[in-house]
Design a protein around this motif. Sequence first.
Motif, PDB file in Angstrom:
ATOM      1  N   MET A   1       0.819  -1.163  -0.269  1.00  0.00           N
ATOM      2  CA  MET A   1      -0.171  -0.022   0.281  1.00  0.00           C
ATOM      3  C   MET A   1       1.006   1.540  -0.010  1.00  0.00           C
ATOM      4  O   MET A   1       1.732   1.336   0.969  1.00  0.00           O
ATOM      5  CB  MET A   1      -1.072  -0.154   1.386  1.00  0.00           C
ATOM      6  N   SER A   2       0.953   2.888  -1.221  1.00  0.00           N
ATOM      7  CA  SER A   2       1.580   3.666  -0.938  1.00  0.00           C
ATOM      8  C   SER A   2       1.134   4.548   0.340  1.00  0.00           C
ATOM      9  O   SER A   2      -0.119   3.790   0.302  1.00  0.00           O
ATOM     10  CB  SER A   2       1.190   4.341  -2.593  1.00  0.00           C
ATOM     11  N   LEU A   3       2.095   5.359   0.408  1.00  0.00           N
ATOM     12  CA  LEU A   3       1.724   6.145   1.329  1.00  0.00           C
ATOM     13  C   LEU A   3       0.333   7.109   0.827  1.00  0.00           C
ATOM     14  O   LEU A   3      -0.832   7.507   1.934  1.00  0.00           O
ATOM     15  CB  LEU A   3       2.885   7.212   1.979  1.00  0.00           C
ATOM     16  N   GLU A   4       0.402   7.193  -0.234  1.00  0.00           N
ATOM     17  CA  GLU A   4      -1.296   7.959  -0.552  1.00  0.00           C
ATOM     18  C   GLU A   4      -2.576   7.062  -0.297  1.00  0.00           C
ATOM     19  O   GLU A   4      -3.323   7.789   0.335  1.00  0.00           O
ATOM     20  CB  GLU A   4      -1.040   8.524  -1.998  1.00  0.00           C
ATOM     21  N   ASP A   5      -1.848   6.160  -0.702  1.00  0.00           N
ATOM     22  CA  ASP A   5      -3.896   5.298  -0.053  1.00  0.00           C
ATOM     23  C   ASP A   5      -3.481   4.566   1.646  1.00  0.00           C
ATOM     24  O   ASP A   5      -4.696   4.966   2.024  1.00  0.00           O
ATOM     25  CB  ASP A   5      -3.165   3.458  -0.574  1.00  0.00           C
ATOM     26  N   LYS A   6      -2.046   4.747   2.302  1.00  0.00           N
ATOM     27  CA  LYS A   6      -2.312   5.164   4.283  1.00  0.00           C
ATOM     28  C   LYS A   6      -3.077   6.509   4.014  1.00  0.00           C
ATOM     29  O   LYS A   6      -3.665   6.134   5.462  1.00  0.00           O
ATOM     30  CB  LYS A   6      -1.396   4.645   4.296  1.00  0.00           C
ATOM     31  N   ILE A   7      -2.619   7.545   4.010  1.00  0.00           N
ATOM     32  CA  ILE A   7      -3.339   8.461   3.602  1.00  0.00           C
ATOM     33  C   ILE A   7      -4.708   8.726   3.966  1.00  0.00           C
ATOM     34  O   ILE A   7      -5.593   9.204   4.526  1.00  0.00           O
ATOM     35  CB  ILE A   7      -2.848   9.790   3.536  1.00  0.00           C
ATOM     36  N   ILE A   8      -5.066   8.289   2.538  1.00  0.00           N
ATOM     37  CA  ILE A   8      -6.546   8.558   2.111  1.00  0.00           C
ATOM     38  C   ILE A   8      -7.489   7.912   2.856  1.00  0.00           C
ATOM     39  O   ILE A   8      -7.958   7.642   3.261  1.00  0.00           O
ATOM     40  CB  ILE A   8      -6.371   7.960   1.025  1.00  0.00           C
ATOM     41  N   GLN A   9      -6.890   6.229   3.594  1.00  0.00           N
ATOM     42  CA  GLN A   9      -7.109   5.393   4.116  1.00  0.00           C
ATOM     43  C   GLN A   9      -7.524   6.258   5.886  1.00  0.00           C
ATOM     44  O   GLN A   9      -8.966   5.317   6.126  1.00  0.00           O
ATOM     45  CB  GLN A   9      -6.502   4.163   4.578  1.00  0.00           C
ATOM     46  N   GLN A  10      -6.817   6.749   6.629  1.00  0.00           N
ATOM     47  CA  GLN A  10      -7.093   6.915   7.364  1.00  0.00           C
ATOM     48  C   GLN A  10      -8.072   8.605   7.693  1.00  0.00           C
ATOM     49  O   GLN A  10      -8.507   8.842   8.335  1.00  0.00           O
ATOM     50  CB  GLN A  10      -5.563   8.064   8.215  1.00  0.00           C
ATOM     51  N   VAL A  11      -7.902   8.878   6.187  1.00  0.00           N
ATOM     52  CA  VAL A  11      -9.054  10.450   6.399  1.00  0.00           C
ATOM     53  C   VAL A  11     -10.251  10.028   6.069  1.00  0.00           C
ATOM     54  O   VAL A  11     -11.015  10.330   6.638  1.00  0.00           O
ATOM     55  CB  VAL A  11      -7.837  11.071   5.327  1.00  0.00           C
ATOM     56  N   HIS A  12     -10.796   8.636   5.302  1.00  0.00           N
ATOM     57  CA  HIS A  12     -11.602   7.887   5.145  1.00  0.00           C
ATOM     58  C   HIS A  12     -12.148   7.730   6.826  1.00  0.00           C
ATOM     59  O   HIS A  12     -13.453   7.843   6.591  1.00  0.00           O
ATOM     60  CB  HIS A  12     -11.295   6.599   4.293  1.00  0.00           C
ATOM     61  N   ASP A  13     -11.403   7.463   7.260  1.00  0.00           N
ATOM     62  CA  ASP A  13     -12.018   6.972   8.847  1.00  0.00           C
ATOM     63  C   ASP A  13     -12.632   8.020   9.836  1.00  0.00           C
ATOM     64  O   ASP A  13     -12.557   7.775  10.866  1.00  0.00           O
ATOM     65  CB  ASP A  13     -11.219   5.752   9.177  1.00  0.00           C
ATOM     66  N   LEU A  14     -12.320   9.555   9.393  1.00  0.00           N
ATOM     67  CA  LEU A  14     -12.397   9.979  10.280  1.00  0.00           C
ATOM     68  C   LEU A  14     -13.447  10.498  10.366  1.00  0.00           C
ATOM     69  O   LEU A  14     -14.058  11.307   8.810  1.00  0.00           O
ATOM     70  CB  LEU A  14     -10.795  11.794   9.882  1.00  0.00           C
ATOM     71  N   PRO A  15     -14.024  11.202  11.525  1.00  0.00           N
ATOM     72  CA  PRO A  15     -15.560  12.762  11.494  1.00  0.00           C
ATOM     73  C   PRO A  15     -15.137  13.581  10.112  1.00  0.00           C
ATOM     74  O   PRO A  15     -14.682  14.382  10.248  1.00  0.00           O
ATOM     75  CB  PRO A  15     -16.030  12.889  12.501  1.00  0.00           C
TER      76      PRO A  15
END
Length: 64
Positions: A1-15
């Motif tokens: 998983m790329s860094l960008e994908d990790k960032i997107i996943q983390q943001v996706h889980d935020l309110p």
Amino acid sequence: MSLEDKIIQQVHDLPENKKAEVLDFVEYLKTKNEERDWSDLSLSSAMRGMENEDSSYSLDDLSP
């Protein structure tokens, strides 16, 4: 998983309100980077071709 994908996943889980904060921060980083690049370009453009110019001033001109 790329860094960008990790960032997107983390943001996706935020309110939503935290996503808005992330967006503000990303926009700040982009603006900060653009301002720095602009000032570097501006200075280098202003000084271009002056490397071999004779100066009209001497060190004596700096003394009060």
